[in-house]
Design an enzyme around this catalytic site. Structure first.
Site, PDB file in Angstrom:
ATOM      1  N   MET A  27       0.844  -1.183   0.000  1.00 17.54           N
ATOM      2  CA  MET A  27       0.000   0.000   0.000  1.00 17.54           C
ATOM      3  C   MET A  27       0.878   1.230   0.000  1.00 17.54           C
ATOM      4  O   MET A  27       1.748   1.366   0.855  1.00 17.54           O
ATOM      5  CB  MET A  27      -0.894   0.012   1.234  1.00 17.54           C
ATOM      6  CG  MET A  27      -1.905   1.115   1.200  1.00 17.54           C
ATOM      7  SD  MET A  27      -3.062   0.940   2.543  1.00 17.54           S
ATOM      8  CE  MET A  27      -4.187   2.245   2.113  1.00 17.54           C
ATOM      9  N   GLU A 166      -4.043  -4.946 -11.247  1.00 19.48           N
ATOM     10  CA  GLU A 166      -4.676  -3.638 -11.033  1.00 19.48           C
ATOM     11  C   GLU A 166      -4.553  -2.670 -12.207  1.00 19.48           C
ATOM     12  O   GLU A 166      -4.744  -1.467 -12.063  1.00 19.48           O
ATOM     13  CB  GLU A 166      -4.144  -2.974  -9.755  1.00 19.48           C
ATOM     14  CG  GLU A 166      -5.000  -3.218  -8.544  1.00 19.48           C
ATOM     15  CD  GLU A 166      -4.732  -4.553  -7.836  1.00 19.48           C
ATOM     16  OE1 GLU A 166      -5.159  -4.677  -6.697  1.00 19.48           O
ATOM     17  OE2 GLU A 166      -4.123  -5.470  -8.415  1.00 19.48           O
ATOM     18  N   TYR A 168      -1.807  -1.975 -14.009  1.00 12.29           N
ATOM     19  CA  TYR A 168      -0.492  -1.363 -14.190  1.00 12.29           C
ATOM     20  C   TYR A 168       0.212  -1.985 -15.407  1.00 12.29           C
ATOM     21  O   TYR A 168      -0.357  -2.807 -16.112  1.00 12.29           O
ATOM     22  CB  TYR A 168       0.334  -1.502 -12.912  1.00 12.29           C
ATOM     23  CG  TYR A 168      -0.178  -0.653 -11.775  1.00 12.29           C
ATOM     24  CD1 TYR A 168      -0.151   0.737 -11.853  1.00 12.29           C
ATOM     25  CD2 TYR A 168      -0.698  -1.227 -10.612  1.00 12.29           C
ATOM     26  CE1 TYR A 168      -0.625   1.528 -10.805  1.00 12.29           C
ATOM     27  CE2 TYR A 168      -1.174  -0.445  -9.569  1.00 12.29           C
ATOM     28  CZ  TYR A 168      -1.130   0.929  -9.670  1.00 12.29           C
ATOM     29  OH  TYR A 168      -1.597   1.717  -8.646  1.00 12.29           O
ATOM     30  N   ARG A 216       2.033 -10.742  -8.327  1.00 13.91           N
ATOM     31  CA  ARG A 216       0.633 -10.356  -8.098  1.00 13.91           C
ATOM     32  C   ARG A 216      -0.098 -10.416  -9.424  1.00 13.91           C
ATOM     33  O   ARG A 216       0.121  -9.605 -10.323  1.00 13.91           O
ATOM     34  CB  ARG A 216       0.554  -8.958  -7.495  1.00 13.91           C
ATOM     35  CG  ARG A 216      -0.866  -8.579  -7.099  1.00 13.91           C
ATOM     36  CD  ARG A 216      -0.851  -7.668  -5.911  1.00 13.91           C
ATOM     37  NE  ARG A 216      -2.092  -6.929  -5.765  1.00 13.91           N
ATOM     38  CZ  ARG A 216      -2.304  -6.033  -4.818  1.00 13.91           C
ATOM     39  NH1 ARG A 216      -1.343  -5.763  -3.956  1.00 13.91           N
ATOM     40  NH2 ARG A 216      -3.449  -5.402  -4.726  1.00 13.91           N
ATOM     41  N   HIS A 254      -7.796  -0.156 -11.539  1.00 11.75           N
ATOM     42  CA  HIS A 254      -8.146   1.134 -10.938  1.00 11.75           C
ATOM     43  C   HIS A 254      -9.236   1.846 -11.740  1.00 11.75           C
ATOM     44  O   HIS A 254      -9.986   2.652 -11.177  1.00 11.75           O
ATOM     45  CB  HIS A 254      -6.909   2.025 -10.829  1.00 11.75           C
ATOM     46  CG  HIS A 254      -5.970   1.592  -9.754  1.00 11.75           C
ATOM     47  ND1 HIS A 254      -6.366   1.384  -8.448  1.00 11.75           N
ATOM     48  CD2 HIS A 254      -4.643   1.317  -9.773  1.00 11.75           C
ATOM     49  CE1 HIS A 254      -5.333   1.001  -7.721  1.00 11.75           C
ATOM     50  NE2 HIS A 254      -4.275   0.947  -8.501  1.00 11.75           N
ATOM     51  N   GLN A 341     -10.946   6.857   3.918  1.00 13.94           N
ATOM     52  CA  GLN A 341     -10.902   8.310   4.108  1.00 13.94           C
ATOM     53  C   GLN A 341      -9.504   8.845   4.422  1.00 13.94           C
ATOM     54  O   GLN A 341      -9.141   9.932   3.980  1.00 13.94           O
ATOM     55  CB  GLN A 341     -11.873   8.726   5.210  1.00 13.94           C
ATOM     56  CG  GLN A 341     -13.324   8.591   4.809  1.00 13.94           C
ATOM     57  CD  GLN A 341     -14.262   9.014   5.927  1.00 13.94           C
ATOM     58  OE1 GLN A 341     -13.996   9.947   6.662  1.00 13.94           O
ATOM     59  NE2 GLN A 341     -15.363   8.304   6.064  1.00 13.94           N
TER      60      GLN A 341
END
Length: 671
Positions: A27, A166, A168, A216, A254, A341
Site C-alpha cells: 500500500m 490492477e 499497471y 501479483r 483502478h 478516508q
C-alpha cells in the site's frame, strides 16, 4: 490451543519459513517520498513486524524513471538508493519479520509526462498519454525489473513482489483492452503474457534461488476486454515455471467501475476467485480484499480458498493484529472499516496516508503515546468518536479519566453511520473503543447529562468537550409540519417515512439518508453484492463483468440542494463515485440550484432556474448541516478550568470521524 490454527501456523517456502499465514499487503503511504521518509517507514513497518505479521510488502517502488507513480515517485535503480532502504529492512528484521519490496511499474497510470505503455492508449483516469514501448525498450524494462530486484536484495529485503495486476504496466501487456500491438508482444494471449514471464525469469536469475518472488496476478480484471479464468490459470502455471515463490491475487483495475475494497463490499467477497486457481499450481496462493478480522481470515484458510491472507489496511488500523489474535484477544483489535478516508483518499490528494481509526498509522514518529509523570483528573464530555479516542488514549497514558454522555450507548454520531446499509463496519469501531474503555479503566457515565456546575464541583484538572453537533433546521414556512423529519429522526429514532420522499441537502448526510431510504432491504451478502454490481462468477469473458441486477427501491426519492455544484462533490475521493452510482442505479432524482419556498402537506415548493414548482412527497427529511454544541465552553472558561474542543464541537461543517479521532488522539498525547 490457538483459536486460529490455520492463520497462525508457519509456512515453509523451502529456503525460508514464514512465521504465520499473514502478509501485510502493499500500500502506497506517501512516506516513500516524504522528508525523513526512510526513518518514518522504518518506524511504521517495524511496529507492524513487532505486531506479529509474517511478511510485509512495501508500497510500490518503480524499477525505472518511466515507471514512477508520479514525478517524485520512488525508484530503486542503484546501490546508493539501496543503502537508504537498509534502515527499513533492519527495523523489520530486528522484530523477527520479513519484508519484500514491491516493484511497481505504473505504465499508463503514472502521473507524469514520461509514462509508457504496451500501446499508446490513454487511461480514462489519467490526463497523460503513454509512449508505446519499442522492442528494445521492452527488454530494457525487463532488465530494469531484474536490476531493481538485485538492488532490493542488496538493501536487505527478503524478497520482491512483482506487481502484475490492477491495470499497471504488466497487466496492460496482458489484456486485450490495453494491448493493440502487432509484434511478438501483442496479438495472441501467448504473446501478451511474454512480458510477465520474461520479467519473472530475469528477476529469478538476478536474485538466485534463496529469495522470495511474489507475483501479483490479476485474477479478476472487471473491465471490458479483460481476461478470463482459463487465461488466469494458464498464466499462473507459466509464472510458477518461470521461478515465482508465491502468487498473490489482484482484483479489479483502478479504472474499473466496481467497488472492490470499499466498506460497502462484503467481507472476503473475492476469495472464491483465488480458489479457482487453487490446485492448478503447487506454490502458495495469497487471497485478499476485505478480510479484516482473524475469524474471517481463519475461515478462508480452513475452507481451502488460499494458503496465505494479505491484509493491507487492517495493519494500518492495528499493527498488533496478529499478536492480539495469538493472545486470544480479538476484541482488542482495532478493526479496519474500509472507509478509505485517511488512507487511499489521502494518497490521491498527495498527502501522507494514515487511518481513520488509528491516526498514528504512518505518524509513529510524530504521535507518541507515553506514560505520564503526573496523573491528572480529566473529564471528557461526549462519547462519540473524538471523545472515545481521547478518553482511551488519556487513560492508556495513566490519567484518571471520566467519560460522560447523555445517551445510553457509546458512539455518538457513529450510531447514525453504522445504520446506513454498507456502513455496518462502524459497529467495529464502537466495539473496539468499548474494549479499550474497559481495559484502561475509564470511568464511563452513560445516561448522564453533565452541566458546567457539576464539572466544576468535581474539580477536574482539565475538561475535553467532545459534545458533537445538533442538526441545523432552516427557517422555512412549513418546517414545523408533521411530515418534516430530521436525519436523526429517520436513522437513529426510526420514525416512519412515506413512499415519496424529499431529502433536503446533499452533503455526506444527505447521501447517507438517501442510501438508507432507497435500500431494498435485501440482506447485505456477498451474493447480493455480486448481483448488484454485475460480477460474473464464471469469469468466462470480459474480465468477469456481467449484467447488473439493481435491487430496486419501493420509494421515490428526490434530493435537493441549494448550490449549483455537482452532486457528491464533497464525498470521499475514492468512494464518492460508488455512492453516486448506487443512487443513480436506484433512480434517485437530484435537483441542484434550488431556492426553498415552503413545505406543504403534499410536497416541497421550490424555485429553480427562475421557475416555481412543487416536488410531490409525503415526507421531508432535513439534512441541512449541523451546529456545534458548546454550551459548556464559556462557564468552564470563566471558572478557569483548562478546556479543549474536539470533533463536531470544534468544527461542525460536516460530520467527520476521521478528524474527530485524530484530534482526540493528538490532544490526549499532549496532556
Amino acid at each position: 490451543m490457538t483459536s486460529y490454527p490455520n492463520l497462525l501456523s508457519p509456512l515453509s517456502l523451502g529456503f525460508t519459513t514464514l512465521r504465520n499465514r499473514t502478509i501485510m499487503g502493499s500500500m502506497h503511504t506517501g512516506l516513500e517520498e516524504a522528508e525523513n521518509g526512510y526513518e518514518r517507514m522504518a518506524a511504521f513497518y517495524g511496529e507492524r513486524a513487532r505486531g506479529g505479521v509474517a511478511l510485509i510488502v512495501t508500497g510500490g517502488i518503480a524499477p525505472n524513471v518511466a515507471g514512477r507513480v508520479s514525478r517524485a515517485g520512488g525508484v530503486m535503480d542503484s546501490e546508493e538508493e539501496a543503502k537508504h532502504h537498509r534502515v527499513v529492512t533492519d527495523a523489520v528484521h530486528k522484530e523477527g519479520g520479513k519484508i519484500a519490496l514491491q516493484i511497481l511499474h505504473t505504465g499508463r497510470y503514472g502521473y507524469h509526462d514520461k509514462i509508457v505503455g504496451a500501446s499508446n492508449l490513454r487511461a480514462p483516469i489519467n490526463m497523460f498519454k503513454p509512449h508505446p514501448l519499442t522492442e528494445e525498450e521492452i527488454w530494457k524494462t525487463i532488465n530494469d525489473f531484474a536490476h531493481c530486484a538485485a538492488m532490493s536484495k542488496l538493501a536487505g529485503y527478503d524478497g520482491v513482489e512483482v506487481m502484475g495486476s490492477e491495470g499497471y504496466l504488466i497487466n496492460q501487456f496482458i489484456a486485450k483492452r490495453t494491448n493493440n500491438r502487432t509484434d511478438d508482444w501483442g496479438g495472441s494471449f501467448e504473446n501478451r503474457i511474454r512480458f510477465p514471464i520474461e520479467i519473472i525469469r530475469a528477476v529469478r536469475k538476478a536474485v538466485g534461488n534463496d529469495f522470495i518472488i511474489i507475483y501479483r496476478l490479476s485474477m479478476l480484471d472487471l473491465v471490458e476486454d479483460g481476461g478470463n479464468i482459463d487465461e488466469v490459470i494458464h498464466l499462473a502455471k507459466e509464472i510458477e515455471k518461470a521461478g515465482a515463490t508465491i502468487i498473490n491475487t489482484g482484483i479489479g483495475w483502478h479504472e474499473a467501475r466496481i467497488p472492490t475494497i470499499a466498506m460497502m463490499v462484503p467481507r472476503a467477497a473475492f476469495t472464491w476467485v483465488t480458489k479457482k486457481v487453487k490446485g492448478h499450481v503447487t506454490i502458495p496462493l495469497v487471497t485478499s480484499n476485505r478480510i479484516n478480522t482473524p475469524e474471517i481470515a481463519e475461515s478462508v484458510l480452513a475452507e481451502g480458498d488460499a494458503d496465505l491472507i494479505s491484509m493491507a489496511r487492517p495493519f494500518l488500523a492495528d499493527p498488533h493484529f496478529v499478536n492480539k489474535a495469538m493472545a486470544g484477544k480479538p476484541e482488542e483489535i482495532n478493526t479496519c472499516i474500509a472507509c478509505n478516508q485517511a488512507c487511499l483518499d489521502h494518497i490521491f490528494q498527495g498527502k501522507i496516508s494514515s487511518c481513520l481509526v488509528n491516526p498514528r498509522a504512518c505518524h509513529e514518529t510524530e504521535i507518541i503515546i507515553t506514560q505520564v509523570s503526573k496523573k491528572k483528573k480529566v473529564a471528557v464530555v461526549g462519547a462519540g468518536p473524538g471523545g472515545m479516542s481521547c478518553a482511551t488514549t488519556l487513560a492508556e497514558r495513566g490519567h484518571d479519566v471520566t467519560l460522560f454522555d447523555a445517551g445510553n450507548e457509546l458512539g455518538g454520531q457513529l450510531n447514525i453511520a453504522r445504520r446506513i446499509p454498507g456502513k455496518e463496519e462502524f459497529n467495529e469501531t464502537i466495539r473496539y473503543f468499548g474494549s479499550q474503555i474497559e481495559k484502561y479503566n475509564v470511568n464511563l457515565k452513560l445516561n448522564t447529562f453533565i452541566n458546567a456546575e457539576d464539572l466544576i464541583k468535581q474539580a477536574f484538572d482539565e475538561v475535553v468537550l467532545a459534545t458533537g453537533v445538533t442538526p441545523r433546521i432552516p427557517e422555512l414556512p412549513g418546517i414545523q409540519n408533521e411530515n418534516v423529519l430530521s436525519y436523526v429522526d429517520v436513522v437513529l429514532k426510526g420514525k416512519p417515512v412515506g413512499k415519496e420522499v424529499v431529502v433536503m441537502g446533499a452533503g455526506g448526510i444527505g447521501f447517507d439518508v438517501s442510501l438508507y431510504l432507497s435500500d431494498s432491504g435485501h440482506p447485505f451478502t456477498k451474493e447480493n453484492y455480486l448481483k448488484e454490481w454485475g460480477i460474473n462468477q464464471k469469469i468466462d469473458e470480459n474480465g468477469g463483468l456481467g449484467e447488473k441486477q439493481t435491487l430496486a427501491s419501493d420509494r421515490k426519492i428526490t434530493m435537493l440542494k441549494r448550490s449549483n455544484s455537482k452532486f457528491g462533490a464533497t464525498l470521499g475521493k475514492t468512494t464518492g463515485w460508488i455512492h453516486k452510482t448506487t443512487l443513480e442505479d436506484r433512480k434517485v432524482s437530484q435537483i441542484a440550484g434550488v431556492t426553498y419556498k415552503s413545505i406543504e402537506a403534499d410536497g416541497v415548493v421550490i424555485e429553480v432556474k427562475g421557475q416555481t414548482k412543487k416536488i410531490p412527497c409525503d415526507t421531508v427529511v432535513v439534512c441541512a448541516g449541523q451546529d456545534p454544541k458548546r454550551d459548556l465552553l464559556e462557564p468552564l472558561q470563566l471558572a478557569g478550568i483548562p478546556v479543549h474542543l474536539i470533533g463536531g464541537a470544534d468544527l461542525a461543517s460536516e460530520l467527520d470521524a476521521k478528524r474527530a479521532i485524530d484530534q482526540g488522539t493528538r490532544l490526549a498525547a499532549s496532556i
